[in-house]
Scaffold this motif. Structure first.
Motif, mmCIF file in Angstrom:
data_model
loop_
_atom_site.group_PDB
_atom_site.id
_atom_site.type_symbol
_atom_site.label_atom_id
_atom_site.label_comp_id
_atom_site.label_asym_id
_atom_site.label_seq_id
_atom_site.Cartn_x
_atom_site.Cartn_y
_atom_site.Cartn_z
ATOM 1 N N VAL A 55 -5.940 3.866 -7.818
ATOM 2 C CA VAL A 55 -6.386 4.534 -6.596
ATOM 3 C C VAL A 55 -6.126 6.020 -6.762
ATOM 4 O O VAL A 55 -5.050 6.436 -7.210
ATOM 5 N N SER A 56 -7.103 6.849 -6.393
ATOM 6 C CA SER A 56 -6.998 8.286 -6.658
ATOM 7 C C SER A 56 -5.889 8.947 -5.845
ATOM 8 O O SER A 56 -5.244 9.885 -6.319
ATOM 9 N N GLN A 57 -5.659 8.478 -4.638
ATOM 10 C CA GLN A 57 -4.617 9.054 -3.791
ATOM 11 C C GLN A 57 -3.736 7.925 -3.252
ATOM 12 O O GLN A 57 -3.838 7.541 -2.090
ATOM 13 N N PRO A 58 -2.853 7.384 -4.094
ATOM 14 C CA PRO A 58 -2.020 6.267 -3.652
ATOM 15 C C PRO A 58 -0.996 6.711 -2.627
ATOM 16 O O PRO A 58 -0.588 7.875 -2.591
ATOM 17 N N ARG A 59 -0.590 5.768 -1.797
ATOM 18 C CA ARG A 59 0.520 6.015 -0.885
ATOM 19 C C ARG A 59 1.805 5.878 -1.685
ATOM 20 O O ARG A 59 2.131 4.800 -2.187
ATOM 21 N N LEU A 60 2.530 6.987 -1.799
ATOM 22 C CA LEU A 60 3.702 6.998 -2.676
ATOM 23 C C LEU A 60 4.918 6.414 -1.970
ATOM 24 O O LEU A 60 5.236 6.799 -0.845
ATOM 25 N N PRO A 61 5.612 5.498 -2.616
ATOM 26 C CA PRO A 61 6.839 4.945 -2.033
ATOM 27 C C PRO A 61 7.992 5.931 -2.155
ATOM 28 O O PRO A 61 7.897 6.961 -2.831
ATOM 29 N N ALA A 62 9.102 5.598 -1.509
ATOM 30 C CA ALA A 62 10.306 6.428 -1.597
ATOM 31 C C ALA A 62 10.914 6.308 -2.987
ATOM 32 O O ALA A 62 10.723 5.323 -3.695
ATOM 33 N N GLY A 63 11.683 7.323 -3.369
ATOM 34 C CA GLY A 63 12.359 7.311 -4.656
ATOM 35 C C GLY A 63 11.519 7.925 -5.756
ATOM 36 O O GLY A 63 10.550 8.633 -5.513
ATOM 37 N N ILE A 64 11.878 7.655 -6.997
ATOM 38 C CA ILE A 64 11.135 8.151 -8.155
ATOM 39 C C ILE A 64 9.866 7.329 -8.315
ATOM 40 O O ILE A 64 9.878 6.113 -8.153
ATOM 41 N N VAL A 65 8.769 7.999 -8.624
ATOM 42 C CA VAL A 65 7.479 7.322 -8.780
ATOM 43 C C VAL A 65 6.845 7.729 -10.109
ATOM 44 O O VAL A 65 6.792 8.920 -10.430
ATOM 45 N N ARG A 66 6.394 6.753 -10.864
ATOM 46 C CA ARG A 66 5.569 7.019 -12.046
ATOM 47 C C ARG A 66 4.207 6.365 -11.832
ATOM 48 O O ARG A 66 4.117 5.297 -11.218
ATOM 49 N N VAL A 67 3.171 7.020 -12.334
ATOM 50 C CA VAL A 67 1.813 6.522 -12.152
ATOM 51 C C VAL A 67 1.155 6.413 -13.510
ATOM 52 O O VAL A 67 1.120 7.374 -14.276
#
Length: 264
Positions: A55-67
């Protein structure tokens, strides 16, 4: 966003805890964000959420995020070792069978604990009219008939199965514009759930929908289309889930947190 491009982001309000156990959440299901929110607020763990990047604009969760992708089982093993991951939580979408299989193989290779969440599927009630099929290809061959006006609500990944359908008319809904060729007679709408019952009823009526094709994703976010189909007596072709796990699963985020507490 390319699936193989990895981007890492750190929430300003969530400091890195270098001595805390490191937990990797393989995200995709809405429950993954709920789990990440709980863990990011704790001081005894460091949580990293991994999103596929579809998804081009994902809803980011809390904490560290890798995509982005890992590069198969070998890439995932390298990541787990390099990042010193102590526990893996598989909270991917019910249809994301490939990453779940890779996670099991990687965790087995490293003797890492794996907690797998499997959201309960939807079940038909006595007022539903469902025909369950094993895959999108079977669904496409079934619904491609003249006079059918089909609401195709399966996301983007398997739209290609319907690209050669020339007889039926399709209303296609997705979050982002698909790269696959759409059916010859189709209308595309780009929207992100959750969806509300009244809106679904209005859409199905205004487009004169006579048939719905859906994946059995479970959960509340898109269940309103099933409720709307029941209300309007519209048949549903329900694509069954693939087999994802060879390990025991739990159905709810609270179950995941309880299992994690036992491990830590």
């Amino acid at each position: 966003m390319n699936a193989d491009k990895v981007i890492e982001m750190q929430s300003i309000t969530t400091p890195t805890r270098t001595h805390a156990p490191r937990v990797l959440i393989l995200g995709g299901a809405s429950e993954a964000s709920e789990i990440a929110t709980h863990l990011a607020a704790r001081s005894d763990v460091t949580v990293i959420s991994s999103l596929a990047g579809r998804v081009s604009q994902p809803r980011l969760p809390a904490g560290i995020v890798r995509v982005g992708g890992f590069g198969g089982v070998a890439g995932l093993i390298s990541y787990l070792v390099d990042e010193k991951i102590g526990v893996v939580i598989d909270a991917t979408h019910p249809f994301a069978s490939k990453i779940s299989g890779n996670a099991e193989l990687a965790c087995n290779a490293l003797c890492l604990p794996l907690i797998a969440l499997e959201r309960p599927p939807w079940e038909p009630n006595e007022h539903d009219s469902w025909c369950t099929v094993p895959d999108a290809q079977t669904a496409a061959s079934m619904v491609n008939q003249q006079r059918n006006r089909v609401f195709l609500s399966i996301g983007r990944q398997e739209l290609g199965a319907f690209s050669n359908c020339e007889d039926a008319w399709f209303l296609v809904r997705a979050i982002d514009a698909p790269s696959e060729t759409l059916p010859a007679k189709s209308k595309l709408i780009l929207k992100r759930g959750p969806f509300h019952l009244n809106d679904e009823l209005q859409m199905l009526r205004s487009e004169s929908i006579s048939l719905i094709v859906s994946k059995n994703s479970g959960g509340p976010a898109t269940y309103s289309k099933i409720e709307a189909a029941r209300t309007l007596r519209i048949p549903v072709v329900m694509i069954d889930r693939p087999r994802k796990h060879n390990v025991p699963t739990v159905p709810q985020p609270d179950d995941v947190l309880q299992k994690l507490a036992q491990l830590l």
